[in-house]
Design a protein around this motif. Structure first.
Motif, PDB file in Angstrom:
ATOM      1  N   GLY A 134      16.811  19.298  51.476  1.00  0.00           N
ATOM      2  CA  GLY A 134      17.359  19.560  50.162  1.00  0.00           C
ATOM      3  C   GLY A 134      18.097  18.345  49.613  1.00  0.00           C
ATOM      4  O   GLY A 134      18.670  17.553  50.354  1.00  0.00           O
ATOM      5  N   MET A 135      18.095  18.196  48.299  1.00  0.00           N
ATOM      6  CA  MET A 135      18.777  17.065  47.688  1.00  0.00           C
ATOM      7  C   MET A 135      20.280  17.175  47.856  1.00  0.00           C
ATOM      8  O   MET A 135      20.986  16.155  47.817  1.00  0.00           O
ATOM      9  CB  MET A 135      18.411  16.983  46.210  1.00  0.00           C
ATOM     10  N   GLY A 136      20.801  18.377  48.050  1.00  0.00           N
ATOM     11  CA  GLY A 136      22.224  18.507  48.325  1.00  0.00           C
ATOM     12  C   GLY A 136      22.606  17.813  49.615  1.00  0.00           C
ATOM     13  O   GLY A 136      23.670  17.182  49.704  1.00  0.00           O
ATOM     14  N   ASP A 137      21.749  17.924  50.630  1.00  0.00           N
ATOM     15  CA  ASP A 137      21.990  17.227  51.899  1.00  0.00           C
ATOM     16  C   ASP A 137      21.980  15.717  51.693  1.00  0.00           C
ATOM     17  O   ASP A 137      22.778  14.989  52.294  1.00  0.00           O
ATOM     18  CB  ASP A 137      20.915  17.608  52.928  1.00  0.00           C
ATOM     19  N   VAL A 138      21.056  15.242  50.862  1.00  0.00           N
ATOM     20  CA  VAL A 138      20.957  13.812  50.574  1.00  0.00           C
ATOM     21  C   VAL A 138      22.232  13.331  49.886  1.00  0.00           C
ATOM     22  O   VAL A 138      22.823  12.299  50.265  1.00  0.00           O
ATOM     23  CB  VAL A 138      19.728  13.509  49.692  1.00  0.00           C
ATOM     24  N   LYS A 139      22.680  14.079  48.892  1.00  0.00           N
ATOM     25  CA  LYS A 139      23.827  13.644  48.090  1.00  0.00           C
ATOM     26  C   LYS A 139      25.131  13.696  48.876  1.00  0.00           C
ATOM     27  O   LYS A 139      25.994  12.825  48.708  1.00  0.00           O
ATOM     28  CB  LYS A 139      23.925  14.503  46.827  1.00  0.00           C
ATOM     29  N   ILE A 140      25.305  14.699  49.745  1.00  0.00           N
ATOM     30  CA  ILE A 140      26.585  14.809  50.456  1.00  0.00           C
ATOM     31  C   ILE A 140      26.765  13.674  51.450  1.00  0.00           C
ATOM     32  O   ILE A 140      27.897  13.338  51.830  1.00  0.00           O
ATOM     33  CB  ILE A 140      26.697  16.182  51.163  1.00  0.00           C
ATOM     34  N   PHE A 141      25.672  13.030  51.867  1.00  0.00           N
ATOM     35  CA  PHE A 141      25.811  11.914  52.789  1.00  0.00           C
ATOM     36  C   PHE A 141      26.279  10.634  52.093  1.00  0.00           C
ATOM     37  O   PHE A 141      26.625   9.654  52.766  1.00  0.00           O
ATOM     38  CB  PHE A 141      24.512  11.649  53.552  1.00  0.00           C
ATOM     39  N   VAL A 142      26.321  10.626  50.775  1.00  0.00           N
ATOM     40  CA  VAL A 142      26.888   9.476  50.074  1.00  0.00           C
ATOM     41  C   VAL A 142      28.389   9.379  50.362  1.00  0.00           C
ATOM     42  O   VAL A 142      28.862   8.341  50.846  1.00  0.00           O
ATOM     43  CB  VAL A 142      26.599   9.547  48.559  1.00  0.00           C
ATOM     44  N   PRO A 143      29.195  10.421  50.092  1.00  0.00           N
ATOM     45  CA  PRO A 143      30.613  10.313  50.456  1.00  0.00           C
ATOM     46  C   PRO A 143      30.846  10.216  51.960  1.00  0.00           C
ATOM     47  O   PRO A 143      31.780   9.537  52.400  1.00  0.00           O
ATOM     48  CB  PRO A 143      31.233  11.588  49.875  1.00  0.00           C
ATOM     49  N   ILE A 144      30.010  10.866  52.757  1.00  0.00           N
ATOM     50  CA  ILE A 144      30.171  10.757  54.214  1.00  0.00           C
ATOM     51  C   ILE A 144      30.020   9.298  54.653  1.00  0.00           C
ATOM     52  O   ILE A 144      30.808   8.788  55.455  1.00  0.00           O
ATOM     53  CB  ILE A 144      29.151  11.648  54.946  1.00  0.00           C
ATOM     54  N   GLY A 145      29.010   8.620  54.112  1.00  0.00           N
ATOM     55  CA  GLY A 145      28.806   7.220  54.443  1.00  0.00           C
ATOM     56  C   GLY A 145      29.964   6.342  53.993  1.00  0.00           C
ATOM     57  O   GLY A 145      30.351   5.403  54.693  1.00  0.00           O
ATOM     58  N   ILE A 146      30.540   6.663  52.843  1.00  0.00           N
ATOM     59  CA  ILE A 146      31.679   5.892  52.346  1.00  0.00           C
ATOM     60  C   ILE A 146      32.886   6.072  53.262  1.00  0.00           C
ATOM     61  O   ILE A 146      33.617   5.122  53.552  1.00  0.00           O
ATOM     62  CB  ILE A 146      32.024   6.313  50.900  1.00  0.00           C
ATOM     63  N   PHE A 147      33.108   7.272  53.741  1.00  0.00           N
ATOM     64  CA  PHE A 147      34.246   7.549  54.609  1.00  0.00           C
ATOM     65  C   PHE A 147      34.060   6.954  56.007  1.00  0.00           C
ATOM     66  O   PHE A 147      35.037   6.567  56.646  1.00  0.00           O
ATOM     67  CB  PHE A 147      34.467   9.054  54.735  1.00  0.00           C
ATOM     68  N   LEU A 148      32.826   6.893  56.484  1.00  0.00           N
ATOM     69  CA  LEU A 148      32.583   6.502  57.867  1.00  0.00           C
ATOM     70  C   LEU A 148      32.170   5.049  58.042  1.00  0.00           C
ATOM     71  O   LEU A 148      32.334   4.484  59.132  1.00  0.00           O
ATOM     72  CB  LEU A 148      31.495   7.397  58.479  1.00  0.00           C
ATOM     73  N   GLY A 149      31.620   4.425  57.012  1.00  0.00           N
ATOM     74  CA  GLY A 149      31.040   3.099  57.203  1.00  0.00           C
ATOM     75  C   GLY A 149      29.654   3.228  57.827  1.00  0.00           C
ATOM     76  O   GLY A 149      29.259   4.295  58.302  1.00  0.00           O
ATOM     77  N   TRP A 150      28.909   2.130  57.850  1.00  0.00           N
ATOM     78  CA  TRP A 150      27.489   2.246  58.220  1.00  0.00           C
ATOM     79  C   TRP A 150      27.284   2.592  59.692  1.00  0.00           C
ATOM     80  O   TRP A 150      26.376   3.349  60.029  1.00  0.00           O
ATOM     81  CB  TRP A 150      26.736   0.970  57.850  1.00  0.00           C
ATOM     82  N   ARG A 151      28.123   2.085  60.598  1.00  0.00           N
ATOM     83  CA  ARG A 151      27.918   2.364  62.017  1.00  0.00           C
ATOM     84  C   ARG A 151      28.126   3.842  62.322  1.00  0.00           C
ATOM     85  O   ARG A 151      27.280   4.496  62.944  1.00  0.00           O
ATOM     86  CB  ARG A 151      28.869   1.523  62.866  1.00  0.00           C
ATOM     87  N   MET A 152      29.283   4.366  61.893  1.00  0.00           N
ATOM     88  CA  MET A 152      29.587   5.763  62.190  1.00  0.00           C
ATOM     89  C   MET A 152      28.778   6.727  61.329  1.00  0.00           C
ATOM     90  O   MET A 152      28.563   7.880  61.699  1.00  0.00           O
ATOM     91  CB  MET A 152      31.081   6.026  62.026  1.00  0.00           C
ATOM     92  N   CYS A 153      28.272   6.242  60.184  1.00  0.00           N
ATOM     93  CA  CYS A 153      27.385   7.093  59.379  1.00  0.00           C
ATOM     94  C   CYS A 153      26.079   7.334  60.130  1.00  0.00           C
ATOM     95  O   CYS A 153      25.551   8.452  60.129  1.00  0.00           O
ATOM     96  CB  CYS A 153      27.117   6.450  58.029  1.00  0.00           C
ATOM     97  N   ILE A 154      25.567   6.297  60.774  1.00  0.00           N
ATOM     98  CA  ILE A 154      24.369   6.464  61.597  1.00  0.00           C
ATOM     99  C   ILE A 154      24.648   7.443  62.730  1.00  0.00           C
ATOM    100  O   ILE A 154      23.822   8.307  63.054  1.00  0.00           O
ATOM    101  CB  ILE A 154      23.896   5.108  62.153  1.00  0.00           C
TER     102      ILE A 154
END
Length: 265
Positions: free
Chosen positions: A186-206
């Protein structure tokens, strides 16, 4: 330390009480400013004793005093869960920006967890709330380093947003092209990972992405093995995103350092 944990627990209970209102109202487009103080079933004003998180549910035996309507057990569950998560994050980060940031994002994701579980949607309002907090964290990172990022590179949180949401977008696109359906992701899953990535940075986002997919995959195998779902069934991914992100906040760097101990990050 113990008295601080008690205060954080109380703060978590209050936050959970507010999240219950968000979970109830945001998907329906209802205002959340005044509803915490009114019964959602009959509209009557609630007494102070009816606003105590968890305890009021026990004292009222799961029913509203004003109209006798049954109160969903989700209400005390969300309140208690939020309080426990706040205390765990506090025990991990103490009173720091990392704690404030992780508690904020997890509050958003607790709402995502229950809304997606019940309604199979992730409202844009929650994505926007996460983005607002994430941008504030990026601004703070220019002044003082945020520990979860692992470095002070200005592009780190932006890369995190691109990595997580970009990967899920490719899955969604593949589902549309190959399987002729938009139910793969779902696109909601795609969009919610934008703020998650911002909060975690690229290493922890992976890390969060991998843990979320692992949790979702194991849950899917369990549901198929027990006959509760078949291979064509879909399950909401939002709850697993919340679980994976929480695990990353708590143990993400420990897992990475254990798995790749010789690499300089």
């Amino acid at each position: 330390m113990a008295e601080h944990c008690v205060l954080v627990f109380i703060l978590g209970l209050a936050a959970g009480s507010f999240l219950n209102v968000c979970i109830r109202c945001i998907p329906e487009g209802k205002p959340i400013a005044v509803l915490p103080f009114r019964c959602i079933y009959c509209g009557a004003g609630l007494k102070p004793t009816e606003l105590i998180p968890v305890l009021s549910y026990v004292l009222l035996r799961g029913r509203r005093k004003c109209c006798g309507a049954k109160i969903s057990p989700r209400y005390p569950l969300v309140e208690a869960l939020t309080a426990v998560i706040f205390v765990m994050l506090f025990s991990r980060y103490a009173l720091s920006m990392d704690f404030i940031a992780s508690a904020y994002l997890m509050s958003v994701l607790i709402a995502v967890f229950f809304i997606d579980l019940e309604r199979r949607i992730i409202p844009d309002g929650l994505v926007i709330a996460g983005m607002a907090g994430g941008l504030a964290l990026v601004a703070y990172n220019f002044v003082r380093p945020v520990g979860i990022y692992g470095d002070r590179s200005w592009w780190n949180p932006l890369a995190g947003a691109a990595v997580g949401s970009g990967f899920l977008f490719l899955i969604a696109l593949a589902g549309i092209i190959i399987y002729k359906t938009d139910e793969a992701m779902g696109m909601g899953d795609v969009k919610i990972f934008v703020p998650i990535g911002i909060f975690l940075g690229w290493r922890m986002c992976i890390m969060a992405l991998l843990l979320s997919m692992l949790a979702g995959g194991l849950a899917g195998l369990f549901l198929i093995a027990t006959g509760l779902r078949d291979r064509k069934s879909t399950i909401p991914f939002g709850p697993f995103i919340a679980l994976g992100t929480f695990a990353t906040f708590m143990w993400g760097w420990d897992i990475l350092n254990w798995y790749l101990p010789t690499i300089d990050y």
